[in-house]
Design a protein around this motif. Structure first.
Motif, PDB file in Angstrom:
ATOM      1  N   LYS A   1       0.939  -1.128   0.098  1.00 55.39           N
ATOM      2  CA  LYS A   1      -0.006  -0.080   0.054  1.00 55.39           C
ATOM      3  C   LYS A   1       1.065   1.273  -0.010  1.00 55.39           C
ATOM      4  CE  LYS A   1      -3.886   2.190   2.646  1.00 55.39           C
ATOM      5  NZ  LYS A   1      -4.503   1.949   3.844  1.00 55.39           N
ATOM      6  N   VAL A   2       1.757   1.329   1.021  1.00 52.98           N
ATOM      7  CA  VAL A   2       2.709   2.686   1.162  1.00 52.98           C
ATOM      8  C   VAL A   2       3.431   2.688  -0.137  1.00 52.98           C
ATOM      9  CG1 VAL A   2       4.469   3.367   2.252  1.00 52.98           C
ATOM     10  CG2 VAL A   2       2.545   2.253   3.501  1.00 52.98           C
ATOM     11  N   GLY A   3       3.936   1.600  -0.593  1.00 55.35           N
ATOM     12  CA  GLY A   3       5.012   1.690  -1.894  1.00 55.35           C
ATOM     13  C   GLY A   3       4.189   2.199  -3.022  1.00 55.35           C
ATOM     14  N   ALA A   4       2.920   2.011  -3.151  1.00 56.11           N
ATOM     15  CA  ALA A   4       2.125   2.746  -4.199  1.00 56.11           C
ATOM     16  C   ALA A   4       1.572   4.103  -4.012  1.00 56.11           C
ATOM     17  CB  ALA A   4       0.737   1.903  -4.134  1.00 56.11           C
ATOM     18  N   TYR A   5       2.073   4.756  -2.965  1.00 57.82           N
ATOM     19  CA  TYR A   5       1.717   6.155  -2.716  1.00 57.82           C
ATOM     20  C   TYR A   5       2.500   7.098  -3.735  1.00 57.82           C
ATOM     21  CZ  TYR A   5      -0.680   5.232   1.872  1.00 57.82           C
ATOM     22  OH  TYR A   5      -1.666   4.639   2.811  1.00 57.82           O
ATOM     23  N   ASP A   6       2.066   8.114  -3.942  1.00 55.81           N
ATOM     24  CA  ASP A   6       2.884   9.075  -4.765  1.00 55.81           C
ATOM     25  C   ASP A   6       4.138   9.517  -4.066  1.00 55.81           C
ATOM     26  OD1 ASP A   6       0.842   9.327  -6.536  1.00 55.81           O
ATOM     27  OD2 ASP A   6       0.012  10.948  -5.989  1.00 55.81           O
ATOM     28  N   ASP A   7       4.223   9.597  -2.736  1.00 55.57           N
ATOM     29  CA  ASP A   7       5.381  10.062  -2.210  1.00 55.57           C
ATOM     30  C   ASP A   7       5.460   9.147  -0.918  1.00 55.57           C
ATOM     31  OD1 ASP A   7       7.597  11.156  -1.181  1.00 55.57           O
ATOM     32  OD2 ASP A   7       6.769  13.142  -0.764  1.00 55.57           O
ATOM     33  N   PRO A   8       5.949   7.911  -0.923  1.00 59.90           N
ATOM     34  CA  PRO A   8       5.996   7.034   0.282  1.00 59.90           C
ATOM     35  C   PRO A   8       6.967   7.831   1.389  1.00 59.90           C
ATOM     36  CG  PRO A   8       7.002   5.891  -1.553  1.00 59.90           C
ATOM     37  CD  PRO A   8       6.076   7.260  -2.295  1.00 59.90           C
ATOM     38  N   ALA A   9       8.094   8.546   0.991  1.00 63.85           N
ATOM     39  CA  ALA A   9       9.016   9.140   2.043  1.00 63.85           C
ATOM     40  C   ALA A   9       8.440   9.990   2.702  1.00 63.85           C
ATOM     41  CB  ALA A   9       9.979   9.706   0.972  1.00 63.85           C
ATOM     42  N   ALA A  10       7.114  10.677   2.100  1.00 62.56           N
ATOM     43  CA  ALA A  10       6.293  11.737   3.086  1.00 62.56           C
ATOM     44  C   ALA A  10       5.580  10.674   4.214  1.00 62.56           C
ATOM     45  CB  ALA A  10       5.157  12.279   2.538  1.00 62.56           C
ATOM     46  N   TRP A  11       5.128   9.353   3.740  1.00 64.61           N
ATOM     47  CA  TRP A  11       4.598   8.569   4.904  1.00 64.61           C
ATOM     48  C   TRP A  11       5.527   8.052   5.778  1.00 64.61           C
ATOM     49  CZ3 TRP A  11       5.050   3.854   6.872  1.00 64.61           C
ATOM     50  CH2 TRP A  11       3.834   3.220   7.442  1.00 64.61           C
ATOM     51  N   VAL A  12       6.730   7.716   5.488  1.00 64.43           N
ATOM     52  CA  VAL A  12       7.691   7.326   6.438  1.00 64.43           C
ATOM     53  C   VAL A  12       8.161   8.638   7.294  1.00 64.43           C
ATOM     54  CG1 VAL A  12      10.196   6.820   6.543  1.00 64.43           C
ATOM     55  CG2 VAL A  12       8.769   5.632   4.731  1.00 64.43           C
ATOM     56  N   ARG A  13       8.198   9.814   6.515  1.00 69.84           N
ATOM     57  CA  ARG A  13       8.589  11.102   7.768  1.00 69.84           C
ATOM     58  C   ARG A  13       7.512  11.292   8.720  1.00 69.84           C
ATOM     59  NH1 ARG A  13      10.072  13.775   2.659  1.00 69.84           N
ATOM     60  NH2 ARG A  13       7.704  14.832   2.822  1.00 69.84           N
ATOM     61  N   ARG A  14       6.351  10.982   8.355  1.00 67.67           N
ATOM     62  CA  ARG A  14       5.104  11.036   9.285  1.00 67.67           C
ATOM     63  C   ARG A  14       5.259  10.263  10.421  1.00 67.67           C
ATOM     64  NH1 ARG A  14      -0.077  13.486   6.103  1.00 67.67           N
ATOM     65  NH2 ARG A  14      -0.976  12.836   8.234  1.00 67.67           N
ATOM     66  N   VAL A  15       5.530   9.100   9.919  1.00 66.31           N
ATOM     67  CA  VAL A  15       5.674   7.992  10.924  1.00 66.31           C
ATOM     68  C   VAL A  15       6.747   8.053  11.855  1.00 66.31           C
ATOM     69  CG1 VAL A  15       5.774   5.442  11.262  1.00 66.31           C
ATOM     70  CG2 VAL A  15       4.332   6.271   9.559  1.00 66.31           C
ATOM     71  N   ALA A  16       7.869   8.679  11.277  1.00 68.04           N
ATOM     72  CA  ALA A  16       9.271   8.600  11.955  1.00 68.04           C
ATOM     73  C   ALA A  16       9.026   9.726  12.964  1.00 68.04           C
ATOM     74  CB  ALA A  16      10.301   8.895  11.068  1.00 68.04           C
ATOM     75  N   TYR A  17       8.318  10.822  12.655  1.00 64.27           N
ATOM     76  CA  TYR A  17       8.105  12.091  13.352  1.00 64.27           C
ATOM     77  C   TYR A  17       7.330  11.648  14.786  1.00 64.27           C
ATOM     78  CZ  TYR A  17       6.470  16.387  15.242  1.00 64.27           C
ATOM     79  OH  TYR A  17       5.951  17.486  16.158  1.00 64.27           O
ATOM     80  N   ARG A  18       6.226  10.691  14.397  1.00 62.17           N
ATOM     81  CA  ARG A  18       5.398  10.397  15.387  1.00 62.17           C
ATOM     82  C   ARG A  18       6.271   9.473  16.465  1.00 62.17           C
ATOM     83  NH1 ARG A  18       1.150   9.811  11.744  1.00 62.17           N
ATOM     84  NH2 ARG A  18       1.433   7.686  11.434  1.00 62.17           N
TER      85      ARG A  18
END
Lengths: 392, 176
Positions: free
Chosen positions: B52-69
């Motif tokens: 799912k995440v790999g299909a996002y336009d910007d998976p790096a943004a998803w990772v950044r959000r999670v890493a921040y939390r």
């Protein structure tokens, strides 16, 4: 203009961090995601204990605290770490031998035991060693808290009995008060290093045992995260909840009122509790930095003997980042406790204490106008050696 | 590109983005060990959901959000100290960060967290106001205000005390 300059600064930061950062191999990250059993490692390793200035691994408390009774049988609602994982086996034999039994001989966990569960399997070590580790986790229930305490006390005693294992009580691990951490000594006769942690909660003892068939050096707390998870499950499924208290090693027998609530806790009487959200230096302790005899405190009848021959030599003081300092020193004795004093701070109070270690990472140090200066004080029995002051 | 849970695509994504993610979290938290572990945890979670995440336009943004939390979790911060100790205990040398970088991060830590996050996303990743707003669950106006205030706060901080003297003290512009 600010935009350009600040962008340059951030680029420099990214470059710098790229060089300095340590990243796990991708395969290891994937394995972490797959298993949800994080290979959290380190902390208070056997022989390299670390307690930072604000150490205290804070664990959520909640639920009832442990009483005098406890469950006699392990309910099905309790799921052990790894239980149900592919190629992991479960054994419900209530009389099964403890996989962690330093020195061998009679199994100290059999007396008073009412139930047991064993889950065993293999886990990959990661890229550095293709040979998987054999992991065995066991949960024992006992008729009474006292029976469980007697069993884990014996496990600790045997860990210190010079029979091929090295370890003992390790209450600073953040797993609770009654924790034993031990590993086999090197070199190993059968080239199969082993490591174990045992945690007692009420009338239960949880054991995690790791064995390497490749002779590789074991990560001290390979199963640390699983052990923490087990703490949570013991609370939820068995009601064995225990608000976490943090501990630092007392420099010498002193007031241990909080520990004497249970008169059978003698093996831990050198460990002093403090609230996990406070600095251990906030806990009253004897004068450590004074070169002369210290004033007597309750429970302390004789002053320490100053012995320059056991004075550590500080070999490194390195600032890692803001408020984070690495300190290394020479080990003076295998049974030494070390107290780190910040010169210029409160001279009477250590900012950290470690046992049988030669380094500490101090974190959350306050911002300073000048340099950080430290002394390391070794405490061996009733003798004490004070290092020269070293500054950043 | 990342429609399936493909380890090769994940590994390439990890190799290409992880260090910058560490820089981001380090700039936010000021603790490199925290940053490393938070990022590793975020990528582990990304791998769990990679189809799912790999299909996002910007998976790096998803990772950044999670890493921040993850990074701002007090529980994890406590645990991460332990991770750092393991590194020292294992004897693995970790390069010491340049003092000017440490100083920069120290300055960042003196401004409110929301401003810090906005300014780091803007200057480290070049995100637009809208992108920052999306990533931080904020309005564009709020982001604009945070960036402006961050500039006002950081310029004198860095200019007055930057040991390298590279930041003049009154360079803060007010526009976004």
């Amino acid at each position: 203009m600010f935009d350009k300059i600040f962008s340059d600064h951030m680029t420099a930061l990214a470059d710098e961090v790229s060089s300095a950062a340590w990243l796990a191999p991708a395969a290891k990250v994937r394995a972490r995601g797959d298993r949800r059993r994080i290979q959290l490692t380190g902390a208070v390793a056997v022989g390299a204990g670390v307690l930072t200035a604000t150490t205290g691994v804070v664990m959520a408390s909640g639920g009832p605290t442990i009483g005098t009774g406890g469950p006699r049988a392990i309910p099905d609602t309790l799921v052990m770490p790894h239980e149900g994982d592919p190629r992991w086996d479960r054994d419900d034999n209530p009389r099964i031998a403890s996989v962690f039994n330093p020195c061998g001989g009679e199994d100290p966990t059999l007396a008073g035991r009412t139930d047991a569960r064993t889950v065993s399997g293999v886990v990959p070590q990661g890229d550095q060693d293709p040979v998987p580790l054999v992991v065995t986790t066991q949960l024992f229930l006992f008729r009474t808290n006292e029976a469980a305490e007697a069993a884990i006390t014996e496990l600790s005693r045997r860990s210190e009995a010079d029979c091929g294992w090295f370890g003992g009580w390790a209450p600073t691990m953040g797993l609770g008060q009654f924790v034993v951490l031990a590993r086999t000594m090197y070199p190993h006769e059968d080239h199969r290093p082993r490591m174990a942690v045992a945690v007692r909660k009420g009338n239960a003892i949880y054991v995690s045992h790791i064995e390497s068939n490749s002779g590789s050096v074991l990560d001290p707390l390979f199963e640390y995260e699983a052990a923490k998870e087990m703490n949570r499950r013991l609370c939820e499924a068995l009601g064995l909840c225990e608000p976490l208290t943090c501990y630092f090693r007392s420099p010498m027998p002193g007031p241990t009122a909080s520990l004497t609530a249970n008169p059978t806790q003698a093996p831990l009487d050198h460990w002093r509790p403090y609230p996990c959200d406070q600095n251990p230096s906030d806990v009253a302790s004897p004068d450590l930095a004074s070169p002369g005899p210290t004033p007597e405190s309750p429970g302390e009848s004789r002053p320490p003997i100053q012995n320059p021959r056991i004075a550590p030599v500080i070999t490194e003081v390195t600032r890692q980042s803001e408020g984070v300092v690495l300190l290394r020193w020479t080990s003076v004795h295998p049974d030494a406790a070390y107290f780190i004093v910040r010169v210029g701070g409160d001279p009477n109070l250590p900012i950290a204490s470690v046992y049988n270690a030669s380094f500490v990472v101090l974190t959350n140090l306050p911002p300073l106008d000048g340099s950080y200066c430290f002394q390391v004080i070794a405490d061996v029995g009733r003798e004490r050696g004070v290092s020269q002051t070293r500054c950043l | 590109m990342f429609g399936v849970r493909d380890s090769k695509s994940f590994d390439a994504f990890y190799a290409g983005t992880a260090k910058r993610a560490v820089a981001y979290v380090y700039a936010i938290t000021g603790d490199l060990a925290d940053a490393e572990d938070a990022v590793a945890e975020a990528y582990a979670r990304a791998w769990q959901r990679w189809s799912k995440v790999g299909a996002y336009d910007d998976p790096a943004a998803w990772v950044r959000r999670v890493a921040y939390r993850v990074a701002v979790s007090g529980w994890r911060r406590a645990r991460n100290r332990v991770t750092a100790h393991r590194r020292w205990g294992a004897g693995t040398p970790t390069a010491q960060l340049n003092p000017s970088i440490v100083y920069l991060v120290d300055a960042l830590r003196r401004i409110p967290a929301a401003q810090r996050r906005a300014v780091v996303l803007h200057y480290l990743f070049g995100l637009s106001l809208r992108e920052i707003a999306d990533e931080t669950d904020s309005s564009i106006n709020a982001v604009k205000q945070r960036l402006s205030r961050a500039r006002q706060s950081l310029a004198p901080l860095l200019g007055a005390e930057d040991p390298e003297g590279r930041l003049p003290p009154k360079e803060a512009d007010q526009h976004v």
